[in-house]
Design an enzyme around this catalytic site. Structure first.
Site, short mmCIF file in Angstrom:
data_model
loop_
_atom_site.label_atom_id
_atom_site.label_comp_id
_atom_site.label_asym_id
_atom_site.label_seq_id
_atom_site.Cartn_x
_atom_site.Cartn_y
_atom_site.Cartn_z
N GLY A 9 -39.57 -5.97 12.96
CA GLY A 9 -40.60 -6.47 12.05
C GLY A 9 -41.85 -6.81 12.83
N MET A 56 -43.33 -7.96 17.20
CA MET A 56 -43.03 -8.21 18.62
C MET A 56 -44.18 -9.02 19.20
SD MET A 56 -41.00 -8.00 21.12
CE MET A 56 -39.76 -6.84 20.58
N GLU A 57 -43.81 -10.13 19.84
CA GLU A 57 -44.79 -11.17 20.16
C GLU A 57 -45.51 -10.98 21.50
OE1 GLU A 57 -41.42 -11.57 20.08
OE2 GLU A 57 -40.76 -13.00 21.59
N GLU A 69 -35.88 -17.32 19.50
CA GLU A 69 -35.74 -16.75 18.16
C GLU A 69 -35.48 -17.86 17.13
OE1 GLU A 69 -36.76 -13.90 17.45
OE2 GLU A 69 -37.01 -13.50 19.58
N HIS A 107 -44.13 -17.73 18.28
CA HIS A 107 -43.71 -17.25 19.60
C HIS A 107 -44.79 -17.45 20.67
CE1 HIS A 107 -39.75 -15.66 19.22
NE2 HIS A 107 -40.04 -14.67 18.40
N HIS A 161 -43.56 -16.49 12.23
CA HIS A 161 -42.55 -16.32 13.28
C HIS A 161 -43.21 -15.80 14.57
CE1 HIS A 161 -38.43 -14.93 14.71
NE2 HIS A 161 -39.23 -14.19 15.46
N GLU A 162 -43.97 -14.72 14.44
CA GLU A 162 -44.57 -14.11 15.64
C GLU A 162 -45.64 -15.05 16.22
OE1 GLU A 162 -43.09 -11.71 16.89
OE2 GLU A 162 -41.92 -11.08 15.16
ZN LIG Z 1 -38.82 -13.28 17.34
#
Ligand SMILES: [Zn+2]
Length: 292
Positions: free
Chosen positions: A55, A57-58, A113, A94, A90-91
């Site tokens: 979905g 990538m940070e 995570e 991070h 979420h990202e």
């Molecule tokens: Zn993540």
């Protein structure tokens, strides 16, 4: 912030762009307040990839996203909108949890995570008041976590990893479903404010460096009465789950017991609320499983 994309349907881009920027902005503002640390890098751009196995990538300052997760169709459901908001939060989380402070080794990959999801829920859920988030969390977490953790083949949340090439084998129901439940329990034990203050100290102490789960537990343990080292041992470093049994003795007494963990014979310390259903109105009282 700059958004890079390949989508040729300009109406679709125009329909989504402002919301996508807003969601990033809101997440940054929330995280700056919660962590008391300003956005830790010099920029934040994002790249929308038409085909991407994750979905998001940070990457520091340049998040990659799967394009359809952010550019929604006109008739997107509320759940799709919630999913997009959660993914962005979420990202963005991070940038603090994972990038500003990075695990020392992949045995702690679960931690970043869990934190990213934990923060995303705090950031996004209030904007979707019609959804019962606690119930949704329960349904999506506990049954799957129990299903795996009750089996002989289950493993601890924190798993050793010899070689990075096997990192993919770490992911599964224990990291994605059990660990979030355990993190909520940790916050419940400490209280939201003490937990948040502990996280602030952890991020500040290890900024632009590496830290382990044990580093975090040492910081939180100082701020709390419960023995968090013992708590961490059974909940994070051992597999399995507490089995609690009730028996009615011949003398009419109700006996409530917890089985010991398989590995070293200790108990899962936890607060439990017991409800008794009798003919008289419901009785409820707290119960604490300790070392006896
Ligand atoms: Zn993540």
């Amino acid at each position: 912030m700059t958004m890079f994309y390949r989508e040729t349907d300009e109406a679709k881009v125009a329909r989504n762009a402002a919301t996508v920027f807003d969601l990033h902005g809101q997440a940054i503002a929330w995280l700056e307040e919660y962590t008391q640390i300003p956005f830790p890098f010099t920029k934040l751009d994002f790249v929308l990839l038409p085909g991407f196995q994750y979905g998001g990538m940070e990457h520091i300052g340049n998040i990659f996203y799967r394009e359809p997760s952010l550019l929604l169709e006109e008739n997107a459901t509320e759940n799709q909108q919630l999913g997009r908001a959660r993914l962005i939060a979420h990202e963005t989380a991070h940038m603090w949890f994972g990038d500003l402070v990075t695990m020392r080794w992949f045995n702690d990959v679960w931690l970043k995570e869990v934190f990213a999801n934990f923060m995303a829920a705090k950031i996004v859920n209030p904007s979707f008041p019609k959804i019962n988030h606690d119930l949704a969390f329960l349904l999506s977490s506990q049954p799957t976590a129990y299903g795996e953790d009750r089996s002989q083949g289950s493993h601890p949340i924190q798993q050793p990893l010899e070689n990075l090439r096997d990192a993919g084998s770490l992911y599964g129901g224990i990291i994605y479903q059990k660990a979030p439940v355990v993190m909520r329990q940790l916050e419940a034990i400490m209280g939201e404010t003490a937990f948040r203050d502990g996280l602030r100290e952890y991020l500040k102490s290890f900024s632009y460096g590496n830290a382990t789960w044990d580093d975090l537990i040492s910081i939180l343990d100082k701020r709390n009465q419960t023995d968090l080292q013992a708590w961490s041992q059974v909940w994070v470093k051992e597999a399995g789950m507490p089995v609690i049994k009730t028996e009615r003795g011949s003398d009419g007494q109700l006996l409530i017991t917890q089985e010991k963990t398989a590995r070293n014979g200790s108990y899962w310390a936890q607060h439990t609320e017991l409800a008794l259903f009798t003919r008289i109105p419901l009785l409820k009282f707290p119960l604490t499983f300790g070392d006896k």
